[in-house]
Design a protein around this motif. Structure first.
Motif: not given
Length: 252
Positions: A163-170, A172-181, A192-194
């Protein structure tokens, strides 16, 4: 239009539902988007179905994992492939209203914000809506309020990504991703990290996403490993907020 939305759809053994999910994207009133479908090594007919859609529409890309890796890994795969200025996520057993894309693109075009939200219908497999749909409300808020709404267990924002849309450059620039564990609350940790590296947030409760609660889904199951995931996720969220607050104080 200056913005384009990359939609990342994750799928695992959703052959009975994936067509409805994709058809709802095909029916969008605003066509300025592409769809990336990531299949997490399904053992049913999911891959066959999504390949047929990929042949039919040149704006659909399909990638299939060679081994089951979980929803976080699937979303990370989709992020690596995304080329839109904006990005959002749809689960392969849910569906969206025809103006889902239009909503995000319009608001991003008209406002200088880093995240846009929408409301949602929480329904069972028979289509019965379980949540109360409130009168439309919109607001532009700062980081603290956004984080507060993301970690709340009620409301129309919460920790979901769909239910959210994000700016992709933010991202990429902050190396954000989903925790696979993590199998649970990985989306809240990501949000929250975003939020801690973003500035302004457009909160809108207009219901455009249909979240379907199905028996047997991971969020429906209660097991000891799920309790562990919740605990780990909450610690990561707390640490992210604490570290962000410290860095803000240092800047002052």
């Amino acid at each position: 239009m200056k913005n384009k939305l990359s939609i990342i759809m994750t799928a695992y053994n959703v052959a009975n539902y994936i067509s409805s999910a994709i058809d709802s994207v095909v029916a969008q009133t605003n066509q300025n988007f592409n769809l990336i479908i990531v299949d997490d090594c399904s053992t049913d007919q999911t891959q066959k179905i999504i390949r047929l859609y990929e042949k039919k529409y040149d704006w659909i890309s399909v990638v299939c994992h060679t081994q089951n890796s979980g929803v976080s890994a699937s979303r990370n795969t989709g992020l690596a492939m995304a080329d839109g200025k904006l990005v959002t996520f749809i689960d392969g057993d849910d569906w969206v209203e025809p103006d889902y894309v239009d909503h995000f693109l319009d608001i991003f075009n008209d406002n200088d914000v880093d995240m846009v939200t929408c409301g949602f219908f929480n329904e069972n497999e028979n289509g019965k809506v379980k949540n109360k749909i409130a009168k439309r409300q919109t607001s532009i808020v700062g980081r603290d309020e956004a984080v507060k709404q993301i970690i709340k267990m009620t409301g129309t924002v919460m920790g979901y990504t769909w239910n959210k849309a994000y700016v992709r450059s933010i991202i990429d620039d902050n190396n954000l991703g989903f925790q696979t564990d993590l199998d649970l609350m990985e989306d809240q940790v990501f949000n929250v990290e975003y939020a801690t590296v973003a500035r302004k947030f457009y909160l809108d409760n207009i219901p455009l996403y249909h979240y379907v609660s199905r028996k047997g889904s991971i969020t429906q199951k209660f097991a000891m490993e799920n309790v562990r995931d919740v605990g780990v996720a909450r610690m990561k969220v707390y640490k992210t907020i604490r570290d962000s607050t410290r860095s803000e104080k240092d800047e002052i």
